[in-house]
Design a protein around this motif. Sequence first.
Motif, PDB file in Angstrom:
ATOM      1  N   LEU A  26      10.727  26.041 -32.079  1.00 53.36           N
ATOM      2  CA  LEU A  26      10.818  25.333 -31.293  1.00 53.36           C
ATOM      3  C   LEU A  26      11.229  25.992 -29.900  1.00 53.36           C
ATOM      4  CD1 LEU A  26      10.587  23.141 -29.664  1.00 53.36           C
ATOM      5  CD2 LEU A  26      12.483  22.124 -31.019  1.00 53.36           C
ATOM      6  N   PHE A  27      12.416  26.797 -30.201  1.00 50.55           N
ATOM      7  CA  PHE A  27      13.267  27.690 -29.265  1.00 50.55           C
ATOM      8  C   PHE A  27      11.941  28.126 -28.651  1.00 50.55           C
ATOM      9  CE2 PHE A  27      14.999  31.111 -26.919  1.00 50.55           C
ATOM     10  CZ  PHE A  27      16.139  29.871 -25.874  1.00 50.55           C
ATOM     11  N   PHE A  32       8.307  30.230 -23.983  1.00 50.84           N
ATOM     12  CA  PHE A  32       7.959  30.252 -23.265  1.00 50.84           C
ATOM     13  C   PHE A  32       6.738  29.516 -21.968  1.00 50.84           C
ATOM     14  CE2 PHE A  32       2.739  30.334 -23.545  1.00 50.84           C
ATOM     15  CZ  PHE A  32       2.327  31.153 -23.834  1.00 50.84           C
ATOM     16  N   CYS A  33       7.318  28.013 -22.133  1.00 49.88           N
ATOM     17  CA  CYS A  33       6.761  27.539 -21.244  1.00 49.88           C
ATOM     18  C   CYS A  33       7.385  27.844 -19.768  1.00 49.88           C
ATOM     19  CB  CYS A  33       6.781  25.572 -21.519  1.00 49.88           C
ATOM     20  SG  CYS A  33       5.389  25.722 -22.975  1.00 49.88           S
ATOM     21  N   ILE A  38       4.927  26.137 -17.648  1.00 48.66           N
ATOM     22  CA  ILE A  38       4.649  24.555 -18.100  1.00 48.66           C
ATOM     23  C   ILE A  38       5.076  23.707 -18.273  1.00 48.66           C
ATOM     24  CG2 ILE A  38       3.042  24.289 -19.850  1.00 48.66           C
ATOM     25  CD1 ILE A  38       2.469  27.940 -20.383  1.00 48.66           C
ATOM     26  N   TYR A  39       4.610  22.611 -17.814  1.00 46.11           N
ATOM     27  CA  TYR A  39       5.267  21.581 -17.637  1.00 46.11           C
ATOM     28  C   TYR A  39       5.123  21.111 -18.831  1.00 46.11           C
ATOM     29  CZ  TYR A  39       6.417  21.180 -13.108  1.00 46.11           C
ATOM     30  OH  TYR A  39       7.050  21.003 -11.691  1.00 46.11           O
ATOM     31  N   ILE A 232      -1.633  28.379 -30.137  1.00 47.12           N
ATOM     32  CA  ILE A 232      -1.130  27.449 -29.614  1.00 47.12           C
ATOM     33  C   ILE A 232      -0.382  27.654 -27.766  1.00 47.12           C
ATOM     34  CG2 ILE A 232       1.021  25.749 -28.627  1.00 47.12           C
ATOM     35  CD1 ILE A 232      -1.396  24.592 -30.881  1.00 47.12           C
ATOM     36  N   LYS A 233       0.674  28.889 -28.270  1.00 47.75           N
ATOM     37  CA  LYS A 233       0.448  29.656 -26.766  1.00 47.75           C
ATOM     38  C   LYS A 233      -0.808  29.775 -25.242  1.00 47.75           C
ATOM     39  CE  LYS A 233       5.054  31.627 -28.325  1.00 47.75           C
ATOM     40  NZ  LYS A 233       5.649  32.765 -28.570  1.00 47.75           N
ATOM     41  N   ASP A 234      -1.464  30.544 -26.099  1.00 49.29           N
ATOM     42  CA  ASP A 234      -2.989  30.603 -25.379  1.00 49.29           C
ATOM     43  C   ASP A 234      -3.384  29.018 -24.689  1.00 49.29           C
ATOM     44  OD1 ASP A 234      -2.639  33.259 -25.516  1.00 49.29           O
ATOM     45  OD2 ASP A 234      -4.164  33.593 -27.658  1.00 49.29           O
ATOM     46  N   LEU A 235      -3.398  28.677 -25.479  1.00 51.12           N
ATOM     47  CA  LEU A 235      -4.134  27.330 -25.564  1.00 51.12           C
ATOM     48  C   LEU A 235      -3.208  26.613 -23.945  1.00 51.12           C
ATOM     49  CD1 LEU A 235      -6.261  24.656 -26.227  1.00 51.12           C
ATOM     50  CD2 LEU A 235      -4.459  23.738 -27.582  1.00 51.12           C
TER      51      LEU A 235
END
Length: 308
Positions: A26-27, A32-33, A38-39, A232-235
């Motif tokens: 989660l962290f 990353f966001c 990234i909101y 997910i990060k790429d998404l």
Amino acid sequence: MKDQKINISFDVEDIYGDQKLLNNTLFDLLNFCEENNIYVDVYISAIKIPYLSPDIINLLQKSKYLTPGYHSNSHSFITIPEQNSMKELKESEEHIFDINNEELTEEKGGIYTYLKYFSPTIFRCPGYCWTPDYFEFMQEHGFSSTTIDIDYDDAFSYKGITVIPTLIKALEKITDFEDINFNLQNYSIKSVYLHPARLIYDHFWDKMKNNSYHIVTDRNVYPNMKDRINLIKDLFLNLKNNYSLFSAASVKFQNKQQEPDDLNLLKNKLQESMVSKWGWSQILKPVDKNYHLSKLETGTLFMGKIEV
């Protein structure tokens, strides 16, 4: 696609499993966001608070892009539709839930415990199992926005709460960016959601507890967990580059002229959305549909648009 408004959100409630692994994942996602502007709205259940690492709490408290939201007190141990009166609902949300004995205690806590750490204005009901009473309860505690699963292509206001429709397909089930584009192509505004724990485990934690069916006795870590997280990060990056991202906490609702037929249609969709979720596997106590549906008729409903 930049004219399409997209809200990204997490559901955080997993109290079983490897908490170090859950917290680290989660962290990692939250950081990353944050670093990539990234909101993301992060809906956390009160029972999860003691399991969160200080790093996660600190990041959420100071972040510009990460907004904490409330995800009920006990998540699926005591579900919202099972509370067939406002008195029952308040008791279930305002008291500490004893995980070991799976019961409410006499000690005040729940939402009050959560509010010691965060001052959210956004909430989401577990399983999208909202009720009119819950909207009223949330407004009393200062909440102003939510996301629910409803087949409607616009934001609206119900009982003083701004509602943003959610794409029912969770992000952990999205295979690639073409897949999310396909699912979002007909919407001008939508919330999309992720269960971070489901990037790790092949079953929801809810199914690990005693319930009438869907009992899971074992849960496995995906061997390709890292690949799932990277996907997910790429998404997220693709969503940022191709859509207009926003937090549900930033929306400002504007009423527009009401057309009776449109309002009746929206009210019917609200009823469909509410009742359809009462088949959720964690609901064990009978739900008084007549009580909840009669309360639905008393709620003030407005169509309109939002500014973000």
